[in-house]
Design an enzyme around this catalytic site. Structure first.
Site, PDB file in Angstrom:
ATOM      1  N   GLU A  61       0.866  -1.232   0.074  1.00  0.00           N
ATOM      2  CA  GLU A  61       0.116  -0.178   0.100  1.00  0.00           C
ATOM      3  C   GLU A  61       0.812   1.099   0.015  1.00  0.00           C
ATOM      4  OE1 GLU A  61      -2.912  -2.414   3.156  1.00  0.00           O
ATOM      5  OE2 GLU A  61      -2.165  -0.212   3.523  1.00  0.00           O
ATOM      6  N   CYS A  77       3.163   8.497   1.754  1.00  0.00           N
ATOM      7  CA  CYS A  77       3.789   7.506   2.675  1.00  0.00           C
ATOM      8  C   CYS A  77       3.676   6.219   1.944  1.00  0.00           C
ATOM      9  CB  CYS A  77       2.757   7.634   3.738  1.00  0.00           C
ATOM     10  SG  CYS A  77       3.133   6.117   5.107  1.00  0.00           S
ATOM     11  N   CYS A 135       6.277  -7.499   6.622  1.00  0.00           N
ATOM     12  CA  CYS A 135       7.128  -6.845   7.538  1.00  0.00           C
ATOM     13  C   CYS A 135       7.770  -7.905   8.326  1.00  0.00           C
ATOM     14  CB  CYS A 135       6.429  -5.665   8.242  1.00  0.00           C
ATOM     15  SG  CYS A 135       7.891  -4.894   9.398  1.00  0.00           S
ATOM     16  N   CYS A 184       5.253  -6.364  14.781  1.00  0.00           N
ATOM     17  CA  CYS A 184       4.817  -5.539  15.985  1.00  0.00           C
ATOM     18  C   CYS A 184       3.277  -5.936  16.495  1.00  0.00           C
ATOM     19  CB  CYS A 184       4.716  -3.955  15.721  1.00  0.00           C
ATOM     20  SG  CYS A 184       6.260  -3.221  15.466  1.00  0.00           S
ATOM     21  N   CYS A 193       0.249  -4.125  14.867  1.00  0.00           N
ATOM     22  CA  CYS A 193       0.059  -3.493  13.432  1.00  0.00           C
ATOM     23  C   CYS A 193      -0.214  -4.675  12.234  1.00  0.00           C
ATOM     24  CB  CYS A 193       1.806  -3.313  13.153  1.00  0.00           C
ATOM     25  SG  CYS A 193       1.953  -2.991  11.474  1.00  0.00           S
ATOM     26  N   GLY A 229       6.733  -2.428   6.035  1.00  0.00           N
ATOM     27  CA  GLY A 229       8.103  -2.880   5.972  1.00  0.00           C
ATOM     28  C   GLY A 229       8.947  -2.049   7.051  1.00  0.00           C
ATOM     29  N   CYS A 239      -0.804   1.679   8.255  1.00  0.00           N
ATOM     30  CA  CYS A 239       0.074   0.857   7.578  1.00  0.00           C
ATOM     31  C   CYS A 239      -0.523  -0.740   7.497  1.00  0.00           C
ATOM     32  CB  CYS A 239       1.487   0.826   7.819  1.00  0.00           C
ATOM     33  SG  CYS A 239       2.164  -0.218   8.883  1.00  0.00           S
TER      34      CYS A 239
HETATM   35  S1  SF4 Z   1       5.115  -2.046   9.294  1.00  0.00           S
HETATM   36 FE1  SF4 Z   1       6.248  -1.019  11.233  1.00  0.00          FE
HETATM   37  S2  SF4 Z   1       4.653  -1.116  12.852  1.00  0.00           S
HETATM   38 FE2  SF4 Z   1       4.190  -2.580  11.164  1.00  0.00          FE
HETATM   39  S3  SF4 Z   1       5.134  -4.759  12.141  1.00  0.00           S
HETATM   40 FE3  SF4 Z   1       6.414  -3.365  10.660  1.00  0.00          FE
HETATM   41  S4  SF4 Z   1       7.876  -2.297  12.083  1.00  0.00           S
HETATM   42 FE4  SF4 Z   1       5.997  -2.844  13.064  1.00  0.00          FE
END
Ligand code: SF4
Length: 370
Positions: free
Chosen positions: A111, A124, A131, A135, A138, A179, A353
């Site tokens: 995205e 952005c 990723c 987290c 997220c 990411g 995100c």
């Molecule tokens: S995109 Fe950012 S907030 Fe989401 S899991 Fe990866 S490091 Fe963490």
């Protein structure tokens, strides 16, 4: 994605060498780059000052726009979001504006978001598909990492966002999409050089922000690059114990190590580091947490961006109450910390995100794995 060279990752020198090897004059490369970056045209058929034969050669041997936009959304506040599928035929079907009835594999989708504000248009962008950090709060980290984006795919996102209705030019870029940019270091730094180049999008280094969960060795490498971009560290917790609960990679790096790397970055670049802090109700938003965070921010001489959490379907975290947010901010201010609450933008299109891709994997009536 094809194995033809991708226009968006070529420098003028590299493109001149390529076109010369195809029997064209070297200045063709400069004409092409002018079409792409000055006129927003990436279809060789529309490059009218090139001969028909050269246009055909360029179309056959270069990838101009990679992947395909499979969805475009616009929020009531003007935020626009693109979902790109990189597995689609280069430049392939774009039905921007409407959801496809059958979507492709989310393991090849990323995205990017255009955020308008008075006097600026911010892109952005994503640096990876999925990723690796994971987290807990997220959407992007839920499925792990599916792959790195190339430098060209990173630059292309900015170019595509600049073509959206009402945009004209992107003034700022933030690596805050999907990411961990510093774990795709070579492609990301190559993309930043192109974004910053006079012949390219020409975005000033200070208007490019790289947001990282914190890889101290890579932060030091970045500091030595002579690319004084803005560094944002995604701290999200006031101490290591809470950080390890919400950010798996915090097992490997302490807040103290991040502070040291951040100081090094400031010393080398002269750019003040920003601490990003997502407020999660009941987890890290209490007064004691604010005092601890003030201590970290003061050691690093950094400013703090507070972000209210956008809930993700299926995840057990909640957005904090406004009163708690303002109390948190007041405590930091009283400790002399430069702090801002970042406005929530695009909430009605799930602009946090990874949320759009996540919602394709897990429609609202399903529970996502936690
Ligand atoms: S995109 Fe950012 S907030 Fe989401 S899991 Fe990866 S490091 Fe963490």
């Amino acid at each position: 994605m094809t194995d033809r060279p991708h226009l968006f990752e070529l420098t003028p020198g590299a493109l001149r060498d390529l076109v010369a090897s195809w029997g064209m004059p070297r200045f063709r490369a400069d004409q092409v780059l002018e079409w792409v970056y000055r006129h927003g045209v990436a279809d060789p058929a529309a490059m009218t000052n090139l001969s028909r034969r050269d246009r055909d050669t360029l179309r056959d041997r270069l990838t101009f726009v990679d992947g395909g936009v499979i969805q475009r959304q616009e929020a009531t506040d003007g935020v626009q979001k693109l979902l790109i599928d990189w597995s689609l035929e280069a430049g392939g079907p774009s039905n921007a504006g409407a959801a496809l009835p059958v979507l492709g594999d989310t393991a090849s989708q990323t995205e990017c978001v255009m955020i308008p504000a008075p006097g600026r248009r911010t892109a952005c962008i994503s640096s990876q598909v999925g990723c690796p950090v994971g987290c807990r709060f997220c959407a992007s980290g839920l499925g792990g990492l599916d792959g790195n984006l190339t430098a060209g795919q990173i630059v292309q996102q900015v170019w595509q966002l600049a073509r959206l209705p009402g945009v004209e030019r992107i003034s700022n870029v933030v690596f805050m999409g999907m990411g961990e940019p510093l774990s795709n270091y070579e492609n990301v730094t190559r993309a930043i050089r192109i974004l910053n180049a006079d012949w390219g999008p020409a975005i000033a280094a200070r208007r490019i922000t790289l947001s990282t969960v914190g890889l101290p060795a890579q932060v030091r490498r970045l500091a030595e690059l002579d690319l004084p971009i803005t560094l944002a560290v995604s701290l999200h917790a006031p101490n290591d114990e809470i950080r390890r609960r919400i950010i798996p990679w915090a097992e490997f790096v302490t807040i103290e190590q991040l502070v040291d790397a951040g100081r090094f970055y400031f010393d080398r670049t002269g750019r003040e580091v920003t601490l990003e802090y997502i407020l999660l109700a009941g987890v890290n938003d209490q007064p004691g947490h604010a005092h601890e965070l003030a201590g970290v921010a003061r050691r690093l001489r950094s400013n703090v961006n507070l972000i209210r959490y956008n809930e993700v379907n299926g995840l057990p975290f909640e957005r904090p109450e406004d009163d708690d947010v303002h109390r948190f901010q007041a405590i930091l201010r009283s400790r002399g910390v430069n702090i801002h609450i970042r406005a929530s933008r695009g909430r009605d299109i799930a602009a946090a995100c990874g949320q759009l891709r996540h919602e394709h994997r897990h429609p609202r009536d399903e529970k996502a794995p936690i």
